[in-house]
Design an enzyme around this catalytic site. Sequence first.
Site, PDB file in Angstrom:
ATOM      1  N   ASN A   1       4.412   4.085  10.183  1.00 27.96           N
ATOM      2  CA  ASN A   1       5.208   2.877  10.364  1.00 27.96           C
ATOM      3  C   ASN A   1       4.966   1.876   9.239  1.00 27.96           C
ATOM      4  O   ASN A   1       5.678   0.874   9.138  1.00 27.96           O
ATOM      5  CB  ASN A   1       4.893   2.189  11.696  1.00 27.96           C
ATOM      6  N   SER A   2       3.969   2.129   8.405  1.00 26.66           N
ATOM      7  CA  SER A   2       3.723   1.236   7.280  1.00 26.66           C
ATOM      8  C   SER A   2       5.002   1.043   6.478  1.00 26.66           C
ATOM      9  O   SER A   2       5.646   2.016   6.083  1.00 26.66           O
ATOM     10  CB  SER A   2       2.633   1.808   6.371  1.00 26.66           C
TER      11      SER A   2
ATOM     12  N   HIS B   1       0.816  -1.218   0.000  1.00 22.72           N
ATOM     13  CA  HIS B   1       0.000   0.000   0.000  1.00 22.72           C
ATOM     14  C   HIS B   1       0.850   1.269   0.000  1.00 22.72           C
ATOM     15  O   HIS B   1       0.340   2.358  -0.270  1.00 22.72           O
ATOM     16  CB  HIS B   1      -1.020  -0.008   1.151  1.00 22.72           C
TER      17      HIS B   1
ATOM     18  N   ASP C   1       1.374  -7.738   2.051  1.00 22.51           N
ATOM     19  CA  ASP C   1       1.502  -6.288   1.909  1.00 22.51           C
ATOM     20  C   ASP C   1       2.971  -5.887   1.757  1.00 22.51           C
ATOM     21  O   ASP C   1       3.593  -5.375   2.689  1.00 22.51           O
ATOM     22  CB  ASP C   1       0.866  -5.602   3.121  1.00 22.51           C
TER      23      ASP C   1
END
Length: 716
Positions: free
Chosen positions: A649-650, A78, A214
């Site tokens: 933090n993604s 993402h 992800d």
Amino acid sequence: MLTAAVSLGLISSAHAVEGMWQPAQLPGIAATLKQHGLKLAPNTLADLTAYPLGAIVSLGGCTASFVSPEGLTVSNHHCVYGALQLNSTPENNLIDKGFLAKTRAEELSAGPSARIFVTEEIRDVTKDITAKLNDKMSGAERYKAIEQAIKQQVKDCESEGYRCDVYTFHGGYSYQLIKQLEIKDVRLVYAPPQSIGKFGGDVDNWMWPRHTGDFGYLRAYVSKDGKSAAYSKDNVPYRPKHVLKVNAKGVEAGDYVMVTGYPGRTNRYRLADEVQSAIDYTYPTQIGIYQDTLDVINTAGKADPGVAVKYASMVAGLNNYLKNFGGQLEGLRRADAVAVKQAQEAQLEAWLKQQGGAENTALAADIGKLRAAIAVERADRDRNLALGLVERSSLFSTAIRLVHLAKERPKADLERDAGYQQRDWVRIEGGLKQLDRRYDPGVDQQLMVYGLVRYVALPQAQRLPALDAWLGGARTPAELKAKVAALYAGSQLGKVDARMKWFAADSKAIDASGDSMLKLARAVQPELKKLEEVQDARAGEMSKLRPRYMQAMIAWKESQGMPVYPDANSSLRVTFGNVQGVAPRDGVSYAPFTTAQGIVEKDTGVEPFDAPKAELAAIKAKAFDGYASPKLGTLPVNFLADLDITGGNSGSPALDANGQLVGLAFDGNWESVSGDWLFNPQLNRSIQVDVRYMLWVMHQLDHADDLLKEMGVPAT
């Protein structure tokens, strides 16, 4: 070279895993790090130029890390979604198909605004920023003095290829200058299809168990002489000083794990009044707005697939926040957060009174002033929201930006408004160039009408005379729709050539323009500027009062030997803990790992549970290629850990006890959403995609073996 931060309080070695720690603070909690299982020397985690922190980078909203000597970085799917969307068309939708560049020449530009930031120095500059402040200053004077001091620090720090920013900690109790190499040529290398990278979609978002792959890869490029440069076919891969080692064996239950990255914002030190406002107003209001916006975009997208592609990244973000805000509301109410904060504030003020003395009495008085200032800010929230929604129109906000830029250009750089200095022009230009790929005139008009409907409902005292003059009495949705349609019909800003023309123009040329959008922006911008000055003055007052509150809070915490860490503010942090499950409710207990079997169980063949047929076949055949966990007896997909993370933090690398890559943080469980305000070590869990699943997808499904070899992953 990293210099120590201002002391932020004594740190107990027996505290829980709560905390997004600044690197310089980690030696102070060495015993706790070792207790949880860290094998690296804690001091190395305070050195930005050493392994592993030297490999951690920011994407300006997400985190990534270097995983090869050739500038290859890994982050979340993402987080590379925008690059996929930018390079997609209805006929060649990379979001759905996925993407793999088989050669360097096939790698695609992530866009003119894409960046990779490599942090090289963090230095405390509190004394430099506050040197000229005094108690006699008005809020406006204080704001201006701080702004000028920050601009000077940035100017003295920046050089070719580097970006410097001053970050505010504890509301102004501490200021730190952060210097980063700004890599401007970022290219998309690989991302699995959405059916893996977003498996479970918004249904599973913020939920456990998860089965989402992800992850995605970008590459950093620089000029042949190794300097930061805009996209060019002649550029070469950046060679980082440090590269994360990949632990292809992953981690197991109970193992030490830490996440290093750039968390965005938390509100751990906000007052009870602010928590109450979030519950009563901010989250419910935003939930309604986001849902309405999604309805507009999705309706248009069903009629035109091209619109769906253009707004795919925005839709993903809106859906994410929509669910997040619902979780925030539920969590804050469940935790009785307002009462918790009220009790904490009462204890703090009782402690100040007990300590006695003029300074503590003054601190208590300033906390009262802070509450009053917060109440004043609330009075204008409806107006600020309505104007913000009107400016959400891409074309109108573009016009405002162009008018503002033209007014600032003739000034000396230090006198220009923040965001309009010469250092910002390349970003503005990049946004203007790529607007076409994320803009549809029909959708944009509907969004502007939506904002105007809210605006015309404001009390007359909160309205803008220039905007009212343009509206000419229009109030109903139909009347507003007609005004906006005429506005767009009279503007050429929907064309890139026109935008670039006005980007280079001066105020005299813009003032003479007959473009309807520029004319409206020119009329409204001075009034928006006045409102901005009011906000600046209030921010100046807050810059005095919030540090006083934090001064009291830190002293109180110190007296109890409790940890004091700053709220997240997009600067580099480290959080640590262990791989473990969670028991969120009575009779419910979740294991720390999900496995490939869960993908088969969830698959329906319909988005978002539409796993690729090749993946389902490989799982059923147990063709795990040596990536299965011996303890689990199968292929792990995602895992939980009691890490303290938030948005930003993604893409952060999850590292094992030796600092090796074992996964990527990408989400939290439902119970952790309200952790932005209150951290609960029993319930808060971060969700990571397991490195073994990443490697298996790359090898078994997408045949990205050249990338595995580049990363130094042993062949299976």
